[in-house]
Design a protein around this motif. Sequence first.
Motif, mmCIF file in Angstrom:
data_model
loop_
_atom_site.group_PDB
_atom_site.id
_atom_site.type_symbol
_atom_site.label_atom_id
_atom_site.label_comp_id
_atom_site.label_asym_id
_atom_site.label_seq_id
_atom_site.Cartn_x
_atom_site.Cartn_y
_atom_site.Cartn_z
ATOM 1 N N HIS A 52 -4.608 11.409 6.351
ATOM 2 C CA HIS A 52 -5.423 10.581 7.251
ATOM 3 C C HIS A 52 -6.813 10.493 6.629
ATOM 4 O O HIS A 52 -7.606 11.420 6.733
ATOM 5 C CB HIS A 52 -5.488 11.190 8.650
ATOM 6 C CG HIS A 52 -6.038 10.219 9.675
ATOM 7 N ND1 HIS A 52 -5.270 9.230 10.237
ATOM 8 C CD2 HIS A 52 -7.272 10.082 10.205
ATOM 9 C CE1 HIS A 52 -5.999 8.528 11.082
ATOM 10 N NE2 HIS A 52 -7.235 9.025 11.075
ATOM 11 N N THR B 215 -2.674 7.130 7.036
ATOM 12 C CA THR B 215 -2.484 6.722 8.430
ATOM 13 C C THR B 215 -3.755 6.097 9.014
ATOM 14 O O THR B 215 -3.668 5.252 9.909
ATOM 15 C CB THR B 215 -2.044 7.923 9.291
ATOM 16 O OG1 THR B 215 -2.929 9.024 9.059
ATOM 17 C CG2 THR B 215 -0.625 8.341 8.952
ATOM 18 N N MET B 216 -4.925 6.493 8.516
ATOM 19 C CA MET B 216 -6.149 5.844 8.989
ATOM 20 C C MET B 216 -6.206 4.388 8.529
ATOM 21 O O MET B 216 -6.575 3.490 9.280
ATOM 22 C CB MET B 216 -7.388 6.595 8.497
ATOM 23 C CG MET B 216 -8.699 5.885 8.859
ATOM 24 S SD MET B 216 -10.180 6.724 8.265
ATOM 25 C CE MET B 216 -10.441 7.904 9.600
ATOM 26 N N GLU C 43 -4.024 2.363 10.731
ATOM 27 C CA GLU C 43 -4.680 2.070 12.013
ATOM 28 C C GLU C 43 -5.719 0.970 11.860
ATOM 29 O O GLU C 43 -5.889 0.119 12.733
ATOM 30 C CB GLU C 43 -5.344 3.331 12.565
ATOM 31 C CG GLU C 43 -4.400 4.307 13.205
ATOM 32 C CD GLU C 43 -3.662 3.721 14.398
ATOM 33 O OE1 GLU C 43 -4.284 3.492 15.449
ATOM 34 O OE2 GLU C 43 -2.441 3.485 14.263
ATOM 35 N N HIS D 213 -6.659 -2.250 14.215
ATOM 36 C CA HIS D 213 -7.817 -2.046 15.092
ATOM 37 C C HIS D 213 -9.156 -2.347 14.434
ATOM 38 O O HIS D 213 -10.189 -2.225 15.094
ATOM 39 C CB HIS D 213 -7.805 -0.610 15.625
ATOM 40 C CG HIS D 213 -6.568 -0.288 16.401
ATOM 41 N ND1 HIS D 213 -6.321 -0.828 17.648
ATOM 42 C CD2 HIS D 213 -5.486 0.458 16.086
ATOM 43 C CE1 HIS D 213 -5.151 -0.393 18.089
ATOM 44 N NE2 HIS D 213 -4.618 0.383 17.161
ATOM 45 N N ILE E 33 -10.673 5.022 14.773
ATOM 46 C CA ILE E 33 -9.440 5.259 14.014
ATOM 47 C C ILE E 33 -9.413 6.692 13.478
ATOM 48 O O ILE E 33 -8.706 6.987 12.532
ATOM 49 C CB ILE E 33 -9.264 4.227 12.881
ATOM 50 C CG1 ILE E 33 -10.496 4.182 11.967
ATOM 51 C CG2 ILE E 33 -8.961 2.856 13.450
ATOM 52 C CD1 ILE E 33 -10.323 3.258 10.760
ATOM 53 N N SER F 266 -6.558 8.078 17.225
ATOM 54 C CA SER F 266 -5.372 7.305 16.835
ATOM 55 C C SER F 266 -4.129 7.878 17.501
ATOM 56 O O SER F 266 -3.289 7.131 18.017
ATOM 57 C CB SER F 266 -5.211 7.313 15.312
ATOM 58 O OG SER F 266 -6.319 6.704 14.686
ATOM 59 N N ARG G 11 -3.537 6.849 21.145
ATOM 60 C CA ARG G 11 -2.992 5.509 21.407
ATOM 61 C C ARG G 11 -1.468 5.508 21.463
ATOM 62 O O ARG G 11 -0.865 4.592 22.030
ATOM 63 C CB ARG G 11 -3.470 4.536 20.332
ATOM 64 C CG ARG G 11 -4.872 3.996 20.566
ATOM 65 C CD ARG G 11 -5.193 2.849 19.631
ATOM 66 N NE ARG G 11 -5.485 3.317 18.294
ATOM 67 C CZ ARG G 11 -6.693 3.690 17.870
ATOM 68 N NH1 ARG G 11 -7.724 3.609 18.702
ATOM 69 N NH2 ARG G 11 -6.879 4.111 16.647
ATOM 70 N N LEU H 103 1.737 11.277 13.586
ATOM 71 C CA LEU H 103 1.111 9.959 13.741
ATOM 72 C C LEU H 103 1.854 8.909 12.925
ATOM 73 O O LEU H 103 2.109 7.802 13.420
ATOM 74 C CB LEU H 103 -0.360 10.015 13.313
ATOM 75 C CG LEU H 103 -1.113 8.680 13.335
ATOM 76 C CD1 LEU H 103 -1.090 8.036 14.727
ATOM 77 C CD2 LEU H 103 -2.556 8.865 12.860
ATOM 78 N N GLN I 288 3.518 5.509 14.235
ATOM 79 C CA GLN I 288 3.102 4.205 13.713
ATOM 80 C C GLN I 288 4.309 3.397 13.243
ATOM 81 O O GLN I 288 4.415 2.196 13.538
ATOM 82 C CB GLN I 288 2.118 4.389 12.556
ATOM 83 C CG GLN I 288 0.744 4.877 12.983
ATOM 84 C CD GLN I 288 -0.137 5.221 11.785
ATOM 85 O OE1 GLN I 288 0.340 5.737 10.784
ATOM 86 N NE2 GLN I 288 -1.425 4.929 11.895
#
Length: 241
Positions: free
Chosen positions: A137, A165-166, A169, A173, A192, A197, A200, A221, A225
């Motif tokens: 992330h 993963t960031m 996101e 977003h 994010i 994250s 959400r 995560l 996703q």
Amino acid sequence: MRLPRGRRPPAVPGWPEYLAKRATLAQDPLLARFFATGMPGPETPIGEAPMVALDMETTGLDERRHAIVSIGLVPFTLGRIHLAERRYWVLRPPRPLNAQSVTFHHITHSDIAGAPDLNEILEELLAAIAGRLMVVHYRHIERPFLEAAVKARRGEGLMCPVIDTMSLEARWHRQSLLARFKRWIGRPPASIRLYDSRARYGLPVYSGHHALIDALATAELLQAQVATHFTPETPVGELWS
């Protein structure tokens, strides 16, 4: 963000060729073995890819001036998290701890006094991630810190593709038309960060700034996703950076 049937994934030139070249040219035996193991190719469906979530705590944000103090990793696939194979190391950094970083990761001078240097656990670390796609992330911390730390000890770096993963996101977003419209009308951008994250997707709250817990949080995560925005058939080349 599901791919229409029959659509070919976008090509991600460079990584397969880079990894093959490093396998040929690496002089350090550990790194040569790591690169020779290979990784899932860009066409591999994410549902079939072996992965490893990795997180680290550092003494700061600049790999040129700061150092790694802990690494956590959790092997996983889309269908299962292999907690029994998790690994966690507290490391003795070559540079002193500073008070500000201690408040974040809570690793103190006494914790690192008898801890190994990264070089002492490098063989175990490389064995744990070889053949797997690394998932992080915010790749702008883990990748440059690992590259710089390995290069300082072995004379050669450890650059490889990662799924961030960031960054995923941010696609929804920060970079989508809706996100841009919200910013245009003055709405603040969605966070994010890892734990915002996760919220959400309804994932549980974990304590942050512990490398092993953050690695587990990152693995979960990515699973969420993919379940929400992709399919198990999505090629990894569409996700990695």
